[in-house]
Design a protein around this motif. Sequence first.
Motif, PDB file in Angstrom:
ATOM      1  N   GLY A  10       0.795  -1.225   0.000  1.00  0.00           N
ATOM      2  CA  GLY A  10       0.000   0.000   0.000  1.00  0.00           C
ATOM      3  C   GLY A  10       0.825   1.271   0.000  1.00  0.00           C
ATOM      4  N   THR A  11       2.148   1.163   0.189  1.00  0.00           N
ATOM      5  CA  THR A  11       3.016   2.338   0.190  1.00  0.00           C
ATOM      6  C   THR A  11       4.340   2.000  -0.482  1.00  0.00           C
ATOM      7  N   PRO A  12       5.015   2.997  -1.047  1.00  0.00           N
ATOM      8  CA  PRO A  12       6.337   2.747  -1.625  1.00  0.00           C
ATOM      9  C   PRO A  12       7.334   2.222  -0.593  1.00  0.00           C
ATOM     10  N   GLY A  13       7.251   2.725   0.642  1.00  0.00           N
ATOM     11  CA  GLY A  13       8.175   2.273   1.670  1.00  0.00           C
ATOM     12  C   GLY A  13       8.032   0.785   1.945  1.00  0.00           C
ATOM     13  N   ASP A  14       6.776   0.322   2.069  1.00  0.00           N
ATOM     14  CA  ASP A  14       6.545  -1.106   2.289  1.00  0.00           C
ATOM     15  C   ASP A  14       6.993  -1.924   1.084  1.00  0.00           C
ATOM     16  N   ALA A  15       6.801  -1.365  -0.114  1.00  0.00           N
ATOM     17  CA  ALA A  15       7.229  -2.063  -1.331  1.00  0.00           C
ATOM     18  C   ALA A  15       8.741  -2.270  -1.335  1.00  0.00           C
ATOM     19  N   LEU A  16       9.482  -1.249  -0.907  1.00  0.00           N
ATOM     20  CA  LEU A  16      10.941  -1.372  -0.870  1.00  0.00           C
ATOM     21  C   LEU A  16      11.380  -2.407   0.165  1.00  0.00           C
ATOM     22  N   LEU A  17      10.627  -2.528   1.271  1.00  0.00           N
ATOM     23  CA  LEU A  17      10.926  -3.564   2.262  1.00  0.00           C
ATOM     24  C   LEU A  17      10.683  -4.957   1.676  1.00  0.00           C
ATOM     25  N   ILE A  18       9.610  -5.098   0.903  1.00  0.00           N
ATOM     26  CA  ILE A  18       9.333  -6.381   0.245  1.00  0.00           C
ATOM     27  C   ILE A  18      10.479  -6.754  -0.680  1.00  0.00           C
TER      28      ILE A  18
END
Length: 541
Positions: A455-463
Amino acid sequence: MDKLLTDRDRLADLASLHILDTPPEPEFDSVVRAAAAVAGTDAAAISLVAAHRQWFKASIGIDFVESPRASAFCDHAIAGDEALVVTDALSDARFAENPLVLGAPHVRFYAGHPIHSPGGHRVGSLCVLDTTPRVLEPAQLASLRALADHVEVLLQKRLDRLPTSAAGDDSGHHRALRLEALGRLAGGVAHDFNNLLTVILGYSELLALDTRLPADVQDELREVANAGTRAKRLTRQLLAFGRRQVLRPKALDVAEVVRGSLPLLRRMVRPGVELQAVSDAAPWRIHADRVQLEQILINLTVNASDAMPRGGRIEVRSSKVREPIEGVRIDVIDEGEGMTAEVRRRLFEPFFTTKEEGRGTGLGLATVHGIVEQSGGRLIVHSEPGRGTTMSVILPRTTDASVEPPRSGIGKLIEERGDALGGTERILVVDDDAAVRVFMAKVLRRAGYTVLESGTPGDALLIVEKASEPIDLVVSDVVMRRMSGPEMVHRIRERWPDVGVVHVSGYSSQGVPVPDGVPHLDKPIAAAELLGTIRTTLDDR
């Protein structure tokens, strides 16, 4: 005496200049070139700070024309009368987390001198920027101030050239502010509706294809989809009025576009109305969005037809012009009833119409005005009661010799490949609207793909950081909080340079440009369109 009493007064003063969203002008362009040369930087701009954005009247070394006010260095520069100098943005608490610092254009150094309007308000700044920390010498700062003073002279000259009614009527100031506010509201509403319509149209499309459902239920679902399609057209009008449509400008042959539109236009005019097209624009081409140009032709032709209830003749004429800008002029000329001065004054106001109830929304000409402004063109009206109307659109010329090829579209691919649009690749879906994200993920999983969601770019980068296997493609919204979709993809490609990308967006944010050549889908998105674009992108890697 400091006249910066309230932001409302400052915005009214800015609106009185009638300068926002106007085409480039050589005298302003020369100032930013001089500022960059004086400071020894690659980038410089004349930034004007509006209610919710900063807009560049002129710039060099910057590949976008506006950005949100919340991230604008220039919003800080207009807080005082002296130059704002930021030697290293990453070391300055005010800017260390700024998206323009962390992402493109990666600003590290900034120096901006406030620009005052003829009314005395700080309406923007002349600024220079760099991607590395630096310091300006006193002589360089003095030169920057002198150039900012010159911009103020240019603004005074611009005000002097405006008609008295435009420059001196306070109601005109407030009207301009109201229209700008309505544009922002329209763009925001349309953006939210496009997210909702993605879900409504998407699920109704999927359910209508379910052969297990009774025929009458499938028919009802198709009616839902038809209503959603009508709503989709309305949101596009709202986005055009608010200058928030996503543009895909190409080199266009105006005569070819007009010829291609004639069969549709002839079906849309009243019985007894003759429609003819004449072109003297060759070999000049314009740099514009084809769909928007077709929308202009439809709206102007339908309006001309409605002005001739007893029939008559409409001529669509295209020609080369060099004033007020070099470009191609499209005239839509009718033999209708003409307009009074009062109607002409209100012509481009949203929801203003002289048609009988049920024959118009009042958005048609407001839409045309928004498209032309967003495309850097001009719109001119000549009309008198009883003498017909000529609506003239002038769009900038391009020297690009290549012409947009005929559009085959995803539709042809879908028709040819059908169920073969699925796959087994790993896809990361990033969208801050949960309903849209879940819908896209469900469509992709049904097609066989392995899907990760964020749901957020930050979470995407963690994935991405924790992923043990590479991701083959990212489907990402463009405008999101704290980080844009393109910036997120740039960071993902630091790990996987060959990852594919498809961007989706409900509206245009010129402060967040999508790189050329990157596939882009406008919301609301159909399931087949999503699958076709993703399959093509994966196959072309």
